[in-house]
Design an enzyme around this catalytic site. Sequence first.
Site, PDB file in Angstrom:
ATOM      1  N   SER A  23     -37.905 -22.378 -63.784  1.00 15.80           N
ATOM      2  CA  SER A  23     -39.354 -22.568 -63.868  1.00 15.80           C
ATOM      3  C   SER A  23     -39.859 -23.754 -63.055  1.00 15.80           C
ATOM      4  CB  SER A  23     -39.803 -22.683 -65.331  1.00 15.80           C
ATOM      5  OG  SER A  23     -39.556 -21.457 -66.017  1.00 15.80           O
TER       6      SER A  23
ATOM      7  N   ASN B 291     -34.762 -17.783 -54.608  1.00 15.49           N
ATOM      8  CA  ASN B 291     -34.037 -16.578 -55.024  1.00 15.49           C
ATOM      9  C   ASN B 291     -35.076 -15.507 -55.331  1.00 15.49           C
ATOM     10  OD1 ASN B 291     -32.502 -14.617 -56.265  1.00 15.49           O
ATOM     11  ND2 ASN B 291     -32.071 -15.826 -58.109  1.00 15.49           N
TER      12      ASN B 291
ATOM     13  N   GLU C  29     -28.907 -24.374 -63.971  1.00 13.13           N
ATOM     14  CA  GLU C  29     -30.022 -23.523 -64.359  1.00 13.13           C
ATOM     15  C   GLU C  29     -29.918 -23.170 -65.845  1.00 13.13           C
ATOM     16  OE1 GLU C  29     -31.798 -21.363 -60.756  1.00 13.13           O
ATOM     17  OE2 GLU C  29     -30.281 -20.076 -61.652  1.00 13.13           O
TER      18      GLU C  29
ATOM     19  N   HIS D 118     -25.025 -16.568 -60.885  1.00 11.90           N
ATOM     20  CA  HIS D 118     -26.360 -16.645 -61.484  1.00 11.90           C
ATOM     21  C   HIS D 118     -26.286 -16.070 -62.899  1.00 11.90           C
ATOM     22  CE1 HIS D 118     -30.606 -15.998 -62.286  1.00 11.90           C
ATOM     23  NE2 HIS D 118     -30.867 -16.818 -61.280  1.00 11.90           N
TER      24      HIS D 118
ATOM     25  N   LYS E 214     -34.523 -12.493 -56.111  1.00  8.60           N
ATOM     26  CA  LYS E 214     -34.019 -11.528 -57.102  1.00  8.60           C
ATOM     27  C   LYS E 214     -34.291 -10.089 -56.617  1.00  8.60           C
ATOM     28  CE  LYS E 214     -34.843 -14.908 -60.682  1.00  8.60           C
ATOM     29  NZ  LYS E 214     -34.867 -15.171 -62.101  1.00  8.60           N
TER      30      LYS E 214
ATOM     31  N   GLY F 223     -37.460 -18.243 -65.583  1.00  9.33           N
ATOM     32  CA  GLY F 223     -38.538 -17.258 -65.681  1.00  9.33           C
ATOM     33  C   GLY F 223     -39.354 -17.343 -66.958  1.00  9.33           C
TER      34      GLY F 223
ATOM     35  N   GLU G  22     -28.130 -14.215 -64.487  1.00  9.19           N
ATOM     36  CA  GLU G  22     -28.456 -12.779 -64.596  1.00  9.19           C
ATOM     37  C   GLU G  22     -27.251 -11.917 -64.198  1.00  9.19           C
ATOM     38  OE1 GLU G  22     -32.110 -12.934 -62.344  1.00  9.19           O
ATOM     39  OE2 GLU G  22     -33.008 -14.121 -63.961  1.00  9.19           O
TER      40      GLU G  22
END
Length: 248
Positions: free
Chosen positions: A208, A9, A163, A93, A11, A169, A95
Amino acid sequence: MRRKLAAGNWKMNGLAANLTELDAMKAAAAADKVDVLICPPATLISRAADAAAGSSIAIGAQDCHANASGAHTGDLSAAMLADAGASHVITGHSERRVDHSDSDADVAAKSQAAFDAGLIAVICLGESLAQREAGDTLDVIGTQLAGSTPDSATAANTVIAYEPVWAIGTGKVPTLEQIAEVHDFIRAKLVARFGAEGDGMRILYGGSVKPGNADEIFAVSNVDGALVGGASLKASDFNAIITALGNA
Ligand code: PEP
């Protein structure tokens, strides 16, 4: 037997010049031991699909609108993404859930739109740090899974990605026992709801994943691959993850 999947991904990262990374991933993907997917920003889908043509790398999008068309300025339908060359789309996701308030119902509607356009949905689930510390992880995952996965989900059109939000991240990774607990839980829920189709759905771990921890994560039960953010931007990192998955 579930075929493993290494998914990247990108992003909101990547300009045309970064497609050289995709070129440099072709050799690792050509080993053909696992499926490989790259989800670049929407601006690059068409060019990425051209760049990946003739290789075994699939191209995906990072989100889609739930509707097929209409007055939704700035949004992209699943059919548009398929038309641009995508075969997959990430839905839910964290985010998008946080930045754009995507609810479980929104994620289910987007995933259904993906199926209707012939795309494979990579449906993301994950608990926040506060939810984990409160001991609510399995409740949160169970609720997200039930609410975000359409009844029409099959092994062919659906991939689930676990996730943990606090691992994305951040360089923080759950223990292998924590990953196993959630993946086994998701598998049991999928089988209870979808039977053999649920047993065939891939469950990816994301958060990560790096070349240095990929081997141990891929050895965990019911981990069928990874959804990788930062380490998918550079072929040198992502190729090592593809190879680790192929050897798992
Ligand atoms: C992600 O964006 O889905 C992700 C897992 O990111 P990272 O690998 O950078 O933690």
